[in-house]
Design an enzyme around this catalytic site. Sequence first.
Site, PDB file in Angstrom:
ATOM      1  N   SER A 114      -6.469   8.933  -0.468  1.00 34.63           N
ATOM      2  CA  SER A 114      -5.343   8.427   0.316  1.00 34.63           C
ATOM      3  C   SER A 114      -4.043   9.066  -0.136  1.00 34.63           C
ATOM      4  O   SER A 114      -3.864   9.368  -1.327  1.00 34.63           O
ATOM      5  CB  SER A 114      -5.255   6.904   0.156  1.00 34.63           C
ATOM      6  OG  SER A 114      -4.041   6.406   0.669  1.00 34.63           O
ATOM      7  N   TYR A 139      -4.359  -0.770  -4.383  1.00 31.21           N
ATOM      8  CA  TYR A 139      -5.159   0.073  -3.489  1.00 31.21           C
ATOM      9  C   TYR A 139      -5.049   1.538  -3.903  1.00 31.21           C
ATOM     10  O   TYR A 139      -6.057   2.246  -4.046  1.00 31.21           O
ATOM     11  CB  TYR A 139      -4.691  -0.111  -2.040  1.00 31.21           C
ATOM     12  CG  TYR A 139      -5.248   0.927  -1.097  1.00 31.21           C
ATOM     13  CD1 TYR A 139      -6.593   0.933  -0.748  1.00 31.21           C
ATOM     14  CD2 TYR A 139      -4.420   1.906  -0.543  1.00 31.21           C
ATOM     15  CE1 TYR A 139      -7.109   1.888   0.125  1.00 31.21           C
ATOM     16  CE2 TYR A 139      -4.931   2.866   0.324  1.00 31.21           C
ATOM     17  CZ  TYR A 139      -6.268   2.855   0.655  1.00 31.21           C
ATOM     18  OH  TYR A 139      -6.775   3.799   1.500  1.00 31.21           O
TER      19      TYR A 139
END
Length: 322
Positions: A114, A139
């Site tokens: 990501s 995350y």
Amino acid sequence: MHCAERLLSRGDTVVGIDSLNAYYDPALKEARLARLSSHPNFSFERLDVADRAGMAALFARVRPTRVLHLAAQAGVRYSIDQPDDYSDSNLLGFGNVLQGCRAAQVQHLVYASSSSVYGGNAKLPYSERDAVDHPVSYYAATKKANEVMAHSYAHLYGMPTTGLRFFTVYGPWGRPDMALFKFTRAMLAGEPIDVYGNGQLVRDFTYIDDIVEGVLRVLDKPATPDPAYDPLAPNPGISTAPYRIFNIGNSTPTVLMDYIAALEAALGTTADKRMLPIQPGDMHSTAADVSALAAWVGFKPATPVGEGVARFARWYRDFYGS
């Protein structure tokens, strides 16, 4: 779903894995699955990647040649409230995938990282050569962990692994917790939209078709050791092991207010905007340097935001009704 469709259309056999959990509407997940289920070369396993025994049994039975690992507990803000879900899916689950790939002697593991791994970095555009040691959400921390876990397996077992840092993916069939989905639903219902960062956040919005093209090209080209790697001046995107990291982004950073304007044009309505401060865990700006991806597979995303948003709006009205 989009990647599976492309793989099936070119003649590959695909085994799909999903827990179909209720993080967002399972009906949307079922509808995606229905698009694939009629294909003779597709089979589906309802399985949680955190299920160690189940994953080991599946790898032993299927013995895949290549693995595209896109399963994760997604979402920056949700990771603040429910960190255990991220530990289970993104750490334990990823470990199970690595173990399965090792046991099955998989030719190439490609997995979703990501853009959030860049965290507190301020230099734009983000490059794979940059250090990513300051995540601003749990995350993001799990995604950075995936990259270093993958490197250890590439180094220890010679297993080719490639991590792809996606930059704000959007498009038809996307996640309802993403801004474009929420904005569209609210605007068509005549409700206000929540605009964080007072509309000045910047994102490198990347259309789904561009993501899929990049993913498949990378999947078809297993990672190799890079002779240019210098341990005295380490480049985090390459290694002496068969390990690679690539950004996949549109390289056209867009201010959130311009993204909303594109949606207003596509829907033919003006949003009632409720301006709010930036949320905990959010990054102010993202922008991708994709020169490494272009050099590796000869492709870089290029779909204009206005065109991509219009395609999403058409799909949304077709799927949900206007």
